[in-house]
Design an enzyme around this catalytic site. Structure first.
Site, mmCIF file in Angstrom:
data_model
loop_
_atom_site.group_PDB
_atom_site.id
_atom_site.type_symbol
_atom_site.label_atom_id
_atom_site.label_comp_id
_atom_site.label_asym_id
_atom_site.label_seq_id
_atom_site.Cartn_x
_atom_site.Cartn_y
_atom_site.Cartn_z
ATOM 1 N N HIS A 152 -17.624 25.841 -28.300
ATOM 2 C CA HIS A 152 -17.366 27.286 -28.322
ATOM 3 C C HIS A 152 -16.961 27.799 -29.702
ATOM 4 O O HIS A 152 -16.883 29.008 -29.908
ATOM 5 C CB HIS A 152 -16.257 27.615 -27.304
ATOM 6 C CG HIS A 152 -16.567 27.100 -25.935
ATOM 7 N ND1 HIS A 152 -15.961 25.980 -25.411
ATOM 8 C CD2 HIS A 152 -17.435 27.527 -24.993
ATOM 9 C CE1 HIS A 152 -16.440 25.748 -24.205
ATOM 10 N NE2 HIS A 152 -17.338 26.660 -23.939
ATOM 11 N N CYS B 21 -21.675 24.989 -31.053
ATOM 12 C CA CYS B 21 -23.069 25.257 -30.731
ATOM 13 C C CYS B 21 -23.702 26.057 -31.872
ATOM 14 O O CYS B 21 -23.112 27.034 -32.353
ATOM 15 C CB CYS B 21 -23.151 26.048 -29.425
ATOM 16 S SG CYS B 21 -24.801 26.673 -29.048
ATOM 17 N N GLU C 40 -14.630 31.218 -27.311
ATOM 18 C CA GLU C 40 -15.681 31.643 -28.234
ATOM 19 C C GLU C 40 -15.324 32.976 -28.887
ATOM 20 O O GLU C 40 -15.534 33.172 -30.091
ATOM 21 C CB GLU C 40 -17.014 31.770 -27.496
ATOM 22 C CG GLU C 40 -18.163 32.121 -28.419
ATOM 23 C CD GLU C 40 -19.461 32.349 -27.682
ATOM 24 O OE1 GLU C 40 -20.254 33.185 -28.153
ATOM 25 O OE2 GLU C 40 -19.687 31.689 -26.649
#
Length: 295
Positions: A56, A78, A108
């Site tokens: 995240h 990611c 995130e």
């Protein structure tokens, strides 16, 4: 998940992980059994140890804290989240106000907001649109959390553009391709299924969105389950068609177990729905790739 597995193979246990590497209970428990230690904050990691940052993403302040504590970091953010971070820094550098569409408190969102805290304002759903205040409406852009409902995000952006007609779109779509693809597929499934079962954990934003999408697009009922043992027999009473989908980080074995459980109740005729074929693959974090090459 793969980054932590490879780190355990390369360096041995323990490997510390800040937050859950992905929001899935099964994945976390499996990694814990192999020697991963999950912590909430970097300060909980002993000095000099290895820490993996979750998919995240984290803010620059977290990276700074890790350096101060002489931690060896493996950044498993990611790449799609990294893209949003890069966009946030670029627009902030051009003195834009940034409206970040996302859920308050989500890891995130905290990581992205930390990239440009003086420029980013969180917009948590439609109800928050009327509260938005900006310095210069002519220099305004929106970004989003990658695991949101596509439909809900589109609706929020439309409402924002009613207030701020010059609002700029991001250069490319921020919502994760896996999240989008699953939402497209579940819309198709929900139109034909009385019940939709979503395999995923309660703290998984993209899994919870699938439950909502299924209900919005025709399913009479939809439930989120961590695994097959969570399925209740009464859900299946009077049901002739069941749809099954999963969150983006759910291991395939958990979906197979759900299908096996349903087969025991007579749902053994399975049709696979694949609205979009996924071919994207992501490389391991560069810190890990470097050490794997050396070894």
């Amino acid at each position: 998940m793969v980054a932590v597995e490879k780190a355990l193979e390369q360096y041995g246990a323990p490997i510390y992980v800040r937050k859950q590497i992905v929001h899935n209970t099964h994945v976390v428990k499996t990694l814990e059994a192999r020697g991963a230690i999950f912590v909430e904050e970097t300060e909980e990691v002993p000095e000099g140890e290895i820490v993996v940052f979750s998919a995240h993403g984290v803010s620059p302040a977290v990276h700074d804290e890790a350096r101060r504590r002489s931690l060896r970091t493996i950044d498993a953010t990611c790449p799609l989240v990294t893209k949003v971070h890069n966009e946030a820094r670029r627009f902030a550098g051009q003195d834009y106000d940034i409206l970040l569409i996302g859920h308050e408190g989500h890891e995130e969102v905290e990581g992205t907001s930390g990239e440009a805290p003086d420029h980013i304002q969180l917009v948590d759903g439609l109800d928050a649109v009327d509260k938005v205040q900006v310095k210069d409406p002519s220099k305004l852009v929106w970004l989003s959390q990658t695991t949101l409902s596509v439909d809900e995000t589109t609706e929020t952006v439309a409402r924002l553009k009613e207030r701020f007609p010059t609002l700029i779109d991001p250069p490319s779509d921020d919502i994760c391709y896996a999240t989008q693809n699953r939402q497209v597929a579940v819309k198709e499934i929900a139109a034909e299924a009385q019940l939709v079962i979503v395999v995923g954990s309660e703290n998984s934003s993209n899994s919870k969105r699938l439950v909502e999408v299924a209900k919005d697009y025709g399913a009479e009922a939809s439930y989120l389950v961590d695994n097959a043992t969570f399925i209740r027999d009464e859900w299946l009473e009077g049901v002739t068609t069941v749809g099954v989908t999963s969150g983006a980080s759910v291991p395939e074995e958990l979906v197979d177990e759900v299908l096996a459980r349903l087969a025991q109740h007579g749902f053994d005729d399975v049709t696979q729905v694949e609205s979009v074929q996924e071919s994207m693959r992501f490389a391991l974090p560069h810190e890990l790739r470097k050490d794997l090459r050396v070894s």
